[in-house]
Motif scaffolding. Structure first.
Motif, PDB file in Angstrom:
ATOM      1  N   PRO A  25       0.813  -1.216   0.000  1.00  0.00           N
ATOM      2  CA  PRO A  25       0.000   0.000   0.000  1.00  0.00           C
ATOM      3  C   PRO A  25       0.850   1.271   0.000  1.00  0.00           C
ATOM      4  CG  PRO A  25      -0.055  -1.045   2.151  1.00  0.00           C
ATOM      5  CD  PRO A  25       0.677  -1.971   1.228  1.00  0.00           C
ATOM      6  N   GLN A  26       0.353   2.262  -0.697  1.00  0.00           N
ATOM      7  CA  GLN A  26       1.002   3.569  -0.724  1.00  0.00           C
ATOM      8  C   GLN A  26       0.550   4.433   0.451  1.00  0.00           C
ATOM      9  OE1 GLN A  26       3.427   4.424  -3.112  1.00  0.00           O
ATOM     10  NE2 GLN A  26       3.237   2.215  -3.294  1.00  0.00           N
ATOM     11  N   SER A  27      -0.620   4.103   1.004  1.00  0.00           N
ATOM     12  CA  SER A  27      -1.132   4.836   2.156  1.00  0.00           C
ATOM     13  C   SER A  27      -2.134   3.953   2.896  1.00  0.00           C
ATOM     14  CB  SER A  27      -1.789   6.147   1.725  1.00  0.00           C
ATOM     15  OG  SER A  27      -2.932   5.886   0.929  1.00  0.00           O
ATOM     16  N   LEU A  28      -2.449   4.366   4.108  1.00  0.00           N
ATOM     17  CA  LEU A  28      -3.469   3.716   4.914  1.00  0.00           C
ATOM     18  C   LEU A  28      -4.485   4.767   5.329  1.00  0.00           C
ATOM     19  CD1 LEU A  28      -1.314   1.634   7.459  1.00  0.00           C
ATOM     20  CD2 LEU A  28      -2.470   0.770   5.422  1.00  0.00           C
ATOM     21  N   LEU A  29      -5.735   4.388   5.374  1.00  0.00           N
ATOM     22  CA  LEU A  29      -6.750   5.227   5.983  1.00  0.00           C
ATOM     23  C   LEU A  29      -6.876   4.751   7.417  1.00  0.00           C
ATOM     24  CD1 LEU A  29      -8.934   7.413   5.811  1.00  0.00           C
ATOM     25  CD2 LEU A  29     -10.542   5.584   5.197  1.00  0.00           C
ATOM     26  N   THR A  49      10.650   2.074   3.384  1.00  0.00           N
ATOM     27  CA  THR A  49      10.235   0.911   4.173  1.00  0.00           C
ATOM     28  C   THR A  49       8.744   0.635   4.118  1.00  0.00           C
ATOM     29  OG1 THR A  49       9.967   2.266   6.166  1.00  0.00           O
ATOM     30  CG2 THR A  49      12.128   1.232   5.814  1.00  0.00           C
ATOM     31  N   GLY A  50       7.967   1.489   3.493  1.00  0.00           N
ATOM     32  CA  GLY A  50       6.522   1.297   3.478  1.00  0.00           C
ATOM     33  C   GLY A  50       5.979   1.343   4.889  1.00  0.00           C
ATOM     34  N   PRO A 120      -3.775  -8.965  25.620  1.00  0.00           N
ATOM     35  CA  PRO A 120      -2.407  -9.191  25.151  1.00  0.00           C
ATOM     36  C   PRO A 120      -2.174 -10.525  24.459  1.00  0.00           C
ATOM     37  CG  PRO A 120      -2.525  -9.462  27.515  1.00  0.00           C
ATOM     38  CD  PRO A 120      -3.876  -8.998  27.070  1.00  0.00           C
ATOM     39  N   GLY A 121      -3.074 -11.460  24.558  1.00  0.00           N
ATOM     40  CA  GLY A 121      -2.858 -12.772  23.950  1.00  0.00           C
ATOM     41  C   GLY A 121      -3.329 -12.841  22.522  1.00  0.00           C
ATOM     42  N   GLU A 122      -4.436 -13.542  22.314  1.00  0.00           N
ATOM     43  CA  GLU A 122      -4.928 -13.814  20.968  1.00  0.00           C
ATOM     44  C   GLU A 122      -5.323 -12.539  20.209  1.00  0.00           C
ATOM     45  OE1 GLU A 122      -8.546 -16.306  18.971  1.00  0.00           O
ATOM     46  OE2 GLU A 122      -7.536 -17.182  20.705  1.00  0.00           O
ATOM     47  N   GLU A 123      -5.947 -11.588  20.883  1.00  0.00           N
ATOM     48  CA  GLU A 123      -6.372 -10.367  20.195  1.00  0.00           C
ATOM     49  C   GLU A 123      -5.177  -9.587  19.647  1.00  0.00           C
ATOM     50  OE1 GLU A 123      -9.266  -6.473  20.880  1.00  0.00           O
ATOM     51  OE2 GLU A 123      -8.795  -7.757  22.590  1.00  0.00           O
ATOM     52  N   LEU A 124      -4.124  -9.480  20.430  1.00  0.00           N
ATOM     53  CA  LEU A 124      -2.927  -8.767  19.989  1.00  0.00           C
ATOM     54  C   LEU A 124      -2.201  -9.543  18.890  1.00  0.00           C
ATOM     55  CD1 LEU A 124      -1.089  -6.326  20.320  1.00  0.00           C
ATOM     56  CD2 LEU A 124       0.036  -7.512  22.201  1.00  0.00           C
ATOM     57  N   SER A 125      -2.132 -10.861  19.003  1.00  0.00           N
ATOM     58  CA  SER A 125      -1.493 -11.679  17.965  1.00  0.00           C
ATOM     59  C   SER A 125      -2.244 -11.571  16.646  1.00  0.00           C
ATOM     60  CB  SER A 125      -1.430 -13.143  18.401  1.00  0.00           C
ATOM     61  OG  SER A 125      -0.564 -13.291  19.493  1.00  0.00           O
ATOM     62  N   ARG A 126      -3.571 -11.594  16.708  1.00  0.00           N
ATOM     63  CA  ARG A 126      -4.388 -11.453  15.501  1.00  0.00           C
ATOM     64  C   ARG A 126      -4.137 -10.101  14.839  1.00  0.00           C
ATOM     65  NH1 ARG A 126      -8.423  -8.571  14.515  1.00  0.00           N
ATOM     66  NH2 ARG A 126      -8.940  -8.181  16.690  1.00  0.00           N
ATOM     67  N   ALA A 127      -4.102  -9.043  15.644  1.00  0.00           N
ATOM     68  CA  ALA A 127      -3.846  -7.704  15.104  1.00  0.00           C
ATOM     69  C   ALA A 127      -2.480  -7.648  14.425  1.00  0.00           C
ATOM     70  CB  ALA A 127      -3.938  -6.653  16.211  1.00  0.00           C
ATOM     71  N   ALA A 128      -1.468  -8.244  15.045  1.00  0.00           N
ATOM     72  CA  ALA A 128      -0.120  -8.241  14.468  1.00  0.00           C
ATOM     73  C   ALA A 128      -0.089  -8.962  13.127  1.00  0.00           C
ATOM     74  CB  ALA A 128       0.869  -8.881  15.443  1.00  0.00           C
ATOM     75  N   GLU A 129      -0.756 -10.117  13.046  1.00  0.00           N
ATOM     76  CA  GLU A 129      -0.793 -10.875  11.784  1.00  0.00           C
ATOM     77  C   GLU A 129      -1.560 -10.116  10.702  1.00  0.00           C
ATOM     78  OE1 GLU A 129       0.483 -13.591  10.140  1.00  0.00           O
ATOM     79  OE2 GLU A 129       1.845 -13.427  11.837  1.00  0.00           O
ATOM     80  N   GLU A 130      -2.673  -9.534  11.066  1.00  0.00           N
ATOM     81  CA  GLU A 130      -3.484  -8.807  10.084  1.00  0.00           C
ATOM     82  C   GLU A 130      -2.755  -7.565   9.566  1.00  0.00           C
ATOM     83  OE1 GLU A 130      -7.395  -8.048  11.645  1.00  0.00           O
ATOM     84  OE2 GLU A 130      -7.925 -10.176  11.621  1.00  0.00           O
ATOM     85  N   ILE A 131      -2.050  -6.871  10.430  1.00  0.00           N
ATOM     86  CA  ILE A 131      -1.292  -5.697   9.978  1.00  0.00           C
ATOM     87  C   ILE A 131      -0.150  -6.113   9.066  1.00  0.00           C
ATOM     88  CG2 ILE A 131       0.234  -3.827  10.757  1.00  0.00           C
ATOM     89  CD1 ILE A 131      -1.686  -3.524  13.163  1.00  0.00           C
ATOM     90  N   LYS A 132       0.504  -7.224   9.386  1.00  0.00           N
ATOM     91  CA  LYS A 132       1.569  -7.734   8.507  1.00  0.00           C
ATOM     92  C   LYS A 132       1.007  -8.039   7.118  1.00  0.00           C
ATOM     93  CE  LYS A 132       4.913 -11.450   8.045  1.00  0.00           C
ATOM     94  NZ  LYS A 132       5.408 -12.716   8.610  1.00  0.00           N
ATOM     95  N   THR A 133      -0.140  -8.703   7.062  1.00  0.00           N
ATOM     96  CA  THR A 133      -0.774  -9.029   5.796  1.00  0.00           C
ATOM     97  C   THR A 133      -1.237  -7.772   5.065  1.00  0.00           C
ATOM     98  OG1 THR A 133      -1.519 -11.157   6.661  1.00  0.00           O
ATOM     99  CG2 THR A 133      -2.663 -10.324   4.732  1.00  0.00           C
ATOM    100  N   LEU A 134      -1.808  -6.846   5.804  1.00  0.00           N
ATOM    101  CA  LEU A 134      -2.335  -5.611   5.243  1.00  0.00           C
ATOM    102  C   LEU A 134      -1.246  -4.762   4.602  1.00  0.00           C
ATOM    103  CD1 LEU A 134      -4.876  -3.638   5.116  1.00  0.00           C
ATOM    104  CD2 LEU A 134      -3.943  -2.648   7.209  1.00  0.00           C
ATOM    105  N   THR A 135      -0.112  -4.679   5.266  1.00  0.00           N
ATOM    106  CA  THR A 135       0.943  -3.776   4.814  1.00  0.00           C
ATOM    107  C   THR A 135       1.918  -4.436   3.844  1.00  0.00           C
ATOM    108  OG1 THR A 135       2.288  -4.244   6.784  1.00  0.00           O
ATOM    109  CG2 THR A 135       0.779  -2.352   6.882  1.00  0.00           C
ATOM    110  N   GLY A 136       1.748  -5.739   3.628  1.00  0.00           N
ATOM    111  CA  GLY A 136       2.503  -6.457   2.618  1.00  0.00           C
ATOM    112  C   GLY A 136       3.952  -6.500   2.829  1.00  0.00           C
TER     113      GLY A 136
END
Length: 136
Positions: A25-29, A49-50, A120-136
């Motif tokens: 992505p070039q930007s995020l909303l 670094t995007g 801090p457990g599953e919710e934070l891990s899910r967010a980390a994975e989704e952001i990694k996927t989102l930002t490519g």
């Protein structure tokens, strides 16, 4: 996936990727929604670094889910989005600040800040994975 939502219920930070021809992505909303607050701003990527540092910021917290001392901060290159993360009372508090800069006729724009509490457990891990996927 072109968006992720961090938080629960009606209080969250939603990040939506503005795709660039199938590449990163070039930007995020960034949209912050709290009980009495609704604000959004477009966040520009860093040319070299995007958004890799944003993904790393969340991955680091997921790895340290048992806790850390102090406040860890991520801020976009132009300052439109800032996230301060702290581990308190068995939860992760994200203080999210959105800023829109307007430098016309003495108007400096606006700033909106609010807190999100996430698990801090599953919710934070899910967010980390989704952001990694989102930002490519």
């Amino acid at each position: 996936m072109n968006q992720t939502r961090i938080g629960s219920g009606h209080e969250y930070l939603r990040l939506t990727a503005e795709a660039a021809d199938g590449g990163p992505p070039q930007s995020l909303l960034a949209e912050l929604r709290l009980r009495d607050l609704s604000a959004s701003v477009e966040v520009s990527h860093h040319y070299a670094t995007g958004f890799a540092d944003l993904a790393e910021f969340f991955r680091r917290h997921a790895d340290d889910w048992r806790g850390w001392d102090g406040v860890r901060t991520w801020e976009s290159l132009e300052g439109e989005l800032k996230i301060d993360a702290s581990h308190r009372y068995g939860h992760v508090r994200l203080r999210v600040t959105l800023q829109s800069f307007r430098h016309d006729w003495g108007n400096d724009g606006w700033t909106a800040t609010g807190d999100l509490t996430i698990e801090p457990g599953e919710e934070l891990s899910r967010a980390a994975e989704e952001i990694k996927t989102l930002t490519g």
